[in-house]
Design a protein around this motif. Structure first.
Motif, PDB file in Angstrom:
ATOM      1  N   TYR A 318       3.459  -9.692  25.313  1.00  0.00           N
ATOM      2  CA  TYR A 318       4.800  -9.942  25.836  1.00  0.00           C
ATOM      3  C   TYR A 318       5.359  -8.650  26.413  1.00  0.00           C
ATOM      4  O   TYR A 318       4.940  -7.554  26.034  1.00  0.00           O
ATOM      5  CB  TYR A 318       5.746 -10.437  24.718  1.00  0.00           C
ATOM      6  CG  TYR A 318       5.232 -11.633  23.964  1.00  0.00           C
ATOM      7  CD1 TYR A 318       5.314 -12.909  24.511  1.00  0.00           C
ATOM      8  CD2 TYR A 318       4.655 -11.482  22.698  1.00  0.00           C
ATOM      9  CE1 TYR A 318       4.828 -14.012  23.823  1.00  0.00           C
ATOM     10  CE2 TYR A 318       4.169 -12.581  22.001  1.00  0.00           C
ATOM     11  CZ  TYR A 318       4.258 -13.843  22.566  1.00  0.00           C
ATOM     12  OH  TYR A 318       3.775 -14.934  21.888  1.00  0.00           O
ATOM     13  N   GLU A 319       6.333  -8.789  27.332  1.00  0.00           N
ATOM     14  CA  GLU A 319       7.008  -7.597  27.836  1.00  0.00           C
ATOM     15  C   GLU A 319       7.819  -6.983  26.699  1.00  0.00           C
ATOM     16  O   GLU A 319       8.651  -7.650  26.087  1.00  0.00           O
ATOM     17  CB  GLU A 319       7.932  -7.943  29.002  1.00  0.00           C
ATOM     18  CG  GLU A 319       7.222  -8.454  30.253  1.00  0.00           C
ATOM     19  CD  GLU A 319       6.454  -7.377  30.989  1.00  0.00           C
ATOM     20  OE1 GLU A 319       6.201  -6.304  30.408  1.00  0.00           O
ATOM     21  OE2 GLU A 319       6.094  -7.614  32.159  1.00  0.00           O
ATOM     22  N   THR A 329      13.111  -5.657  24.990  1.00  0.00           N
ATOM     23  CA  THR A 329      13.357  -7.086  24.887  1.00  0.00           C
ATOM     24  C   THR A 329      13.445  -7.486  23.418  1.00  0.00           C
ATOM     25  O   THR A 329      13.228  -6.670  22.518  1.00  0.00           O
ATOM     26  CB  THR A 329      12.221  -7.870  25.548  1.00  0.00           C
ATOM     27  OG1 THR A 329      10.991  -7.604  24.826  1.00  0.00           O
ATOM     28  CG2 THR A 329      12.035  -7.474  27.012  1.00  0.00           C
ATOM     29  N   PRO A 358       9.672 -17.768  26.419  1.00  0.00           N
ATOM     30  CA  PRO A 358      10.336 -16.923  27.413  1.00  0.00           C
ATOM     31  C   PRO A 358      11.647 -17.547  27.859  1.00  0.00           C
ATOM     32  O   PRO A 358      11.805 -18.772  27.891  1.00  0.00           O
ATOM     33  CB  PRO A 358       9.325 -16.874  28.568  1.00  0.00           C
ATOM     34  CG  PRO A 358       8.511 -18.121  28.418  1.00  0.00           C
ATOM     35  CD  PRO A 358       8.453 -18.404  26.946  1.00  0.00           C
ATOM     36  N   THR A 359      12.617 -16.700  28.185  1.00  0.00           N
ATOM     37  CA  THR A 359      13.914 -17.164  28.650  1.00  0.00           C
ATOM     38  C   THR A 359      14.425 -16.218  29.720  1.00  0.00           C
ATOM     39  O   THR A 359      13.977 -15.079  29.814  1.00  0.00           O
ATOM     40  CB  THR A 359      14.925 -17.259  27.485  1.00  0.00           C
ATOM     41  OG1 THR A 359      16.150 -17.807  27.964  1.00  0.00           O
ATOM     42  CG2 THR A 359      15.213 -15.890  26.900  1.00  0.00           C
ATOM     43  N   LYS A 360      15.347 -16.661  30.522  1.00  0.00           N
ATOM     44  CA  LYS A 360      15.871 -15.840  31.618  1.00  0.00           C
ATOM     45  C   LYS A 360      16.786 -14.752  31.067  1.00  0.00           C
ATOM     46  O   LYS A 360      17.604 -14.998  30.192  1.00  0.00           O
ATOM     47  CB  LYS A 360      16.652 -16.714  32.598  1.00  0.00           C
ATOM     48  CG  LYS A 360      17.006 -16.029  33.918  1.00  0.00           C
ATOM     49  CD  LYS A 360      15.771 -15.816  34.780  1.00  0.00           C
ATOM     50  CE  LYS A 360      16.124 -15.213  36.132  1.00  0.00           C
ATOM     51  NZ  LYS A 360      14.948 -14.907  36.928  1.00  0.00           N
ATOM     52  N   THR A 381      12.593 -11.072  32.154  1.00  0.00           N
ATOM     53  CA  THR A 381      12.422 -12.143  31.173  1.00  0.00           C
ATOM     54  C   THR A 381      12.691 -11.610  29.774  1.00  0.00           C
ATOM     55  O   THR A 381      12.287 -10.502  29.433  1.00  0.00           O
ATOM     56  CB  THR A 381      10.986 -12.715  31.225  1.00  0.00           C
ATOM     57  OG1 THR A 381      10.749 -13.261  32.519  1.00  0.00           O
ATOM     58  CG2 THR A 381      10.804 -13.807  30.178  1.00  0.00           C
ATOM     59  N   ASP A 382      13.394 -12.399  28.974  1.00  0.00           N
ATOM     60  CA  ASP A 382      13.547 -12.103  27.558  1.00  0.00           C
ATOM     61  C   ASP A 382      12.848 -13.206  26.774  1.00  0.00           C
ATOM     62  O   ASP A 382      12.197 -14.077  27.357  1.00  0.00           O
ATOM     63  CB  ASP A 382      15.025 -12.008  27.188  1.00  0.00           C
ATOM     64  CG  ASP A 382      15.263 -11.175  25.931  1.00  0.00           C
ATOM     65  OD1 ASP A 382      14.276 -10.696  25.328  1.00  0.00           O
ATOM     66  OD2 ASP A 382      16.430 -10.989  25.553  1.00  0.00           O
ATOM     67  N   TYR A 383      12.978 -13.196  25.459  1.00  0.00           N
ATOM     68  CA  TYR A 383      12.266 -14.158  24.632  1.00  0.00           C
ATOM     69  C   TYR A 383      13.161 -14.678  23.515  1.00  0.00           C
ATOM     70  O   TYR A 383      14.044 -13.974  23.026  1.00  0.00           O
ATOM     71  CB  TYR A 383      11.012 -13.514  24.007  1.00  0.00           C
ATOM     72  CG  TYR A 383      10.077 -12.932  25.030  1.00  0.00           C
ATOM     73  CD1 TYR A 383       9.119 -13.718  25.662  1.00  0.00           C
ATOM     74  CD2 TYR A 383      10.174 -11.593  25.402  1.00  0.00           C
ATOM     75  CE1 TYR A 383       8.271 -13.177  26.617  1.00  0.00           C
ATOM     76  CE2 TYR A 383       9.326 -11.048  26.355  1.00  0.00           C
ATOM     77  CZ  TYR A 383       8.373 -11.842  26.963  1.00  0.00           C
ATOM     78  OH  TYR A 383       7.550 -11.313  27.904  1.00  0.00           O
TER      79      TYR A 383
END
Length: 490
Positions: A318-319, A329, A358-360, A381-383
């Motif tokens: 993940y980022e 994040t 993932p979410t905006k 992107t966030d989570y």
């Protein structure tokens, strides 16, 4: 030039001076004007000019000029429009023209002393209890019957089937993507290194101290960040001894009062994602916090972490940081917190054992800081991490989002451990709140500048966590004497 033409020029000049001021005044009279100061709107970290009380005739003209310049009607609007127009031109130049010029002259960038990945993996660092109960399913095998799938899922057994093979790119690692036939959980395995762009990219610190990197990544250039990145500001032996002594004094005070202490310095974004940085000269692989963390380990018994390896391992999945913001994040915060938990002897959870969606992410702080055109940067992107759903927050006070967060945030949960955690930190503290609030019955999270507001919370806390992002490390140690005082006064 005719007299008529001269008059027209004079009229135009006077209009340019007076009309904006008149319009600006009228907008204020009818409450149609945003009264945010231009320095705030432009993120200028300074106070606007005021007329000095002891102004003299000698400096009156310059004082008035500076006073008016800070209050020119539509000042911030004009500057922002200029910056955005300039950013569009710079974007076209950097992405289309500059690469052609660099290729033509044959200039190369250097990856010397730059380590993109960790030689460890999240599973190795935090453990993977479920991996032993996982089996691969051939693509040709029939799916597990529904009844059997439910039975296996209840036992925590996963049957994985390969659904895709992702090739490495400049943005992602290569990996094999599998999906569990029982519960639908995804699994990434067999990683291969991402591609690295080694072409020369001149450092470009644009408006608002924002560095424009590769693949449209943005970095923060303020607060001496480049010195941290290049390794030119390593602490002296005397400085490390002074900081370590403060940490040890706090640890001893906490031990005496029965408080479990944990300390963490969160890496700057460019330390975790150096592959997108411009071609700065990096002096050493061991930077300021690497050296200090080693000194802490050898000279104190403080539970102190600098989770650079954990975050570099986690970014395969993940980022860990936002491309267009300086913060980590929710996934990065989770991995960092688990690294601290492990150091403190607290039970950890592997992020790969959780459902992560993932979410905006819409904050995009560096776009605002640099007055860039948001339409050109669309991939943040966030989570949402489903962590310990059996524990929920039943009361809270304060704001924890990046937009106008409260200096102090408090909450209680239905976790039955009856323990209280107090965390002191900076803006990086915010993304850890969701997990801390579920791990403890009572939570208090405060900015280091709000110590006086939480001095009573030191009296009944069971766990104390002190944290700072790398570029603000000195500020953490500036308030350490106050923290020690509050602990000793318990």
């Amino acid at each position: 030039m005719s007299d008529f033409a001269k008059k027209i020029k004079i009229i135009i000049f006077v209009a340019l001076i007076t009309v904006p001021t008149i319009v600006w005044t009228l907008l204020g009279v009818f409450s149609l004007r945003d009264n945010t100061s231009s320095t705030e709107e432009l993120s200028e970290n300074r106070a606007i000019c005021e007329i000095d009380e002891d102004v003299t005739l000698k400096n009156l003209t310059s004082e008035l000029e500076e006073y008016y310049n800070d209050r020119v009607p539509f000042r911030s609007k004009i500057i922002l429009k200029y910056r955005k127009a300039n950013s569009k031109l710079e974007y076209v130049y950097q992405n289309r023209i500059q690469p052609v010029l660099i290729e033509a002259i044959g200039q190369k960038g250097s990856m010397e002393n730059i380590e993109v990945s960790s030689n460890k993996d999240v599973d190795e660092i935090l453990g993977d209890e479920k991996e032993a109960e996982s089996v691969d399913v051939s693509e040709n095998e029939e799916p597990t019957p529904i009844e059997k799938a439910a039975e296996l899922e209840a036992k925590g057994i996963h049957e994985y089937k390969v659904i895709d093979i992702i090739k490495p790119s400049y943005e992602t690692y290569g990996y094999t993507l599998k999906r569990c036939q029982n519960c639908g959980r995804y699994l990434k395995t067999d990683f291969s290194e991402k591609l690295i762009d080694t072409t020369y990219l001149p450092p470009n610190e644009g408006e608002g101290r924002v560095i424009k990197g590769r693949s449209d990544w943005l970095y923060y250039a303020g607060d001496n960040s480049i010195a941290y990145y290049s390794g030119t500001n390593i602490l002296s032996e005397e400085e490390m001894k002074e900081w370590a002594s403060l940490c040890q004094e706090l640890k001893d005070a906490c031990d005496e009062k029965g408080i479990k202490l944990g300390m963490m310095i969160m890496p700057n974004k460019e330390q975790v994602y150096p592959e997108y940085m411009p071609s700065y000269s990096v002096k050493t692989t061991e930077k300021r916090e690497d050296v200090f963390a080693k000194y802490m380990m050898e000279n104190t018994d403080v539970d102190f972490v600098y989770p650079i390896d954990e975050l570099k391992a986690g970014k395969k999945y993940y980022e860990m940081y936002f491309p267009y913001d300086t913060h980590w994040t929710q996934a990065g915060a989770f991995v960092g917190l688990m690294a601290l938990y492990e150091k403190m002897g607290i039970e950890t959870t592997n992020i790969n054992d959780l459902e992560v969606l993932p979410t905006k992410f819409t904050q995009k702080g560096l776009i605002d800081t640099g007055s860039l055109d948001a339409d050109m940067y669309v991939n943040d992107t966030d989570y949402v991490i489903f962590y310990k759903p059996e524990y929920t927050v039943n009361w809270f006070e304060g704001e924890k989002s990046f937009i106008l967060p409260s200096n102090v945030y408090r909450s209680t949960s239905n976790n039955p451990n009856n323990e209280k955690v107090l965390m002191i930190g900076d803006s990086f503290r915010l993304a850890m709140i969701p997990y801390l609030s579920q791990d403890y019955s009572t939570l208090c999270v405060a900015h280091r500048n709000a110590l006086d507001e939480v001095k009573d919370d030191f009296k009944d806390t069971d766990v104390l966590i002190i944290g700072s992002v790398e570029r603000f490390d000195k500020y953490m140690f500036e308030v350490m004497p106050n923290i020690i005082e509050y602990v000793k006064a318990r």
